[in-house]
Write a protein that holds these residues in place. Structure first.
Motif, short mmCIF file in Angstrom:
data_model
loop_
_atom_site.label_atom_id
_atom_site.label_comp_id
_atom_site.label_asym_id
_atom_site.label_seq_id
_atom_site.Cartn_x
_atom_site.Cartn_y
_atom_site.Cartn_z
N ALA A 166 5.03 7.58 7.74
CA ALA A 166 3.98 7.34 6.76
C ALA A 166 2.72 6.81 7.42
CB ALA A 166 4.45 6.36 5.69
N SER A 167 1.58 7.08 6.80
CA SER A 167 0.29 6.67 7.35
C SER A 167 -0.09 5.25 6.97
CB SER A 167 -0.81 7.64 6.90
OG SER A 167 -0.95 7.61 5.49
N VAL A 168 0.71 4.61 6.13
CA VAL A 168 0.46 3.24 5.71
C VAL A 168 1.73 2.42 5.88
CG1 VAL A 168 -1.32 3.92 4.06
CG2 VAL A 168 1.05 3.68 3.30
N ASN A 169 1.58 1.13 5.83
CA ASN A 169 2.73 0.24 5.90
C ASN A 169 3.66 0.55 4.74
OD1 ASN A 169 4.51 -2.06 5.70
ND2 ASN A 169 3.06 -3.21 6.97
N GLY A 183 3.88 7.31 -11.67
CA GLY A 183 2.77 8.16 -12.05
C GLY A 183 1.88 8.62 -10.92
N ARG A 184 2.19 8.24 -9.71
CA ARG A 184 1.36 8.62 -8.57
C ARG A 184 2.23 8.78 -7.34
NH1 ARG A 184 -4.14 8.42 -7.64
NH2 ARG A 184 -4.76 8.25 -5.44
N ASP A 185 2.53 10.01 -6.99
CA ASP A 185 3.40 10.31 -5.86
C ASP A 185 2.68 11.11 -4.79
OD1 ASP A 185 6.39 10.91 -7.89
OD2 ASP A 185 5.51 9.06 -7.13
N TYR A 186 3.10 10.92 -3.57
CA TYR A 186 2.63 11.68 -2.43
C TYR A 186 3.82 12.36 -1.79
CZ TYR A 186 -1.53 8.80 -3.06
OH TYR A 186 -2.63 8.17 -3.59
N TRP A 187 3.57 13.50 -1.18
CA TRP A 187 4.66 14.31 -0.64
C TRP A 187 4.36 14.78 0.77
CZ3 TRP A 187 9.02 14.74 -3.52
CH2 TRP A 187 8.91 14.43 -4.87
N GLY A 188 5.41 14.86 1.56
CA GLY A 188 5.30 15.49 2.86
C GLY A 188 5.40 17.00 2.74
N GLN A 207 -5.09 7.64 -0.11
CA GLN A 207 -4.19 8.74 0.18
C GLN A 207 -3.14 8.29 1.18
OE1 GLN A 207 -4.19 11.94 -1.19
NE2 GLN A 207 -5.66 11.03 -2.62
N VAL A 208 -1.94 8.80 0.99
CA VAL A 208 -0.83 8.52 1.88
C VAL A 208 -0.38 9.84 2.49
CG1 VAL A 208 1.52 7.65 2.09
CG2 VAL A 208 -0.09 6.54 0.52
#
Length: 115
Positions: free
Chosen positions: A24-27, A101-106, A1-2
């Protein structure tokens, strides 16, 4: 998860400027695509600016020459510098990160351009 956290939205007069930040929580170099989208009330979400891992940058025609997307790897943060803002720029701005095909959103940050 991001996890993505946007900040920097607010009320600004036409012609003014804002800088949005997305932490972001990752590099961020591990992410295929980082982007900013916006959605006005009753309208579809639209791509504003996109920065790919290839360093390719895409902008919506309506913001070219006014908006700039950039990143700070040390802070794992992507920015959207918005200059010469217009009322039609009003909307909720969302940071996105992901792969095909795999997005993360604020959570989104409101930008209102009004006199």
């Amino acid at each position: 998860q991001v996890q993505l956290v946007e900040s920097g939205g607010g009320l600004v007069q036409p012609g003014g400027s804002l800088r949005l930040s997305c932490a972001a929580s990752v590099n961020i170099f591990t992410i295929y695509s980082m982007g900013w989208y916006r959605q006005a009330p009753g309208k579809q979400r639209e791509l504003v600016a996109q920065l790919l891992s290839t360093l390719t940058i895409n902008y919506a025609d309506s913001v070219k020459g006014r908006f700039t997307i950039s990143r700070d790897n040390g802070k794992n943060t992507v920015y959207l510098q918005m200059n010469n803002l217009k009322p039609e720029d009003t909307g909720v701005y969302y940071c996105s990160a992901g792969w095909p095909g795999r997005d993360y959103w604020g959570q989104g940050t409101q930008v209102t351009v009004s006199s």
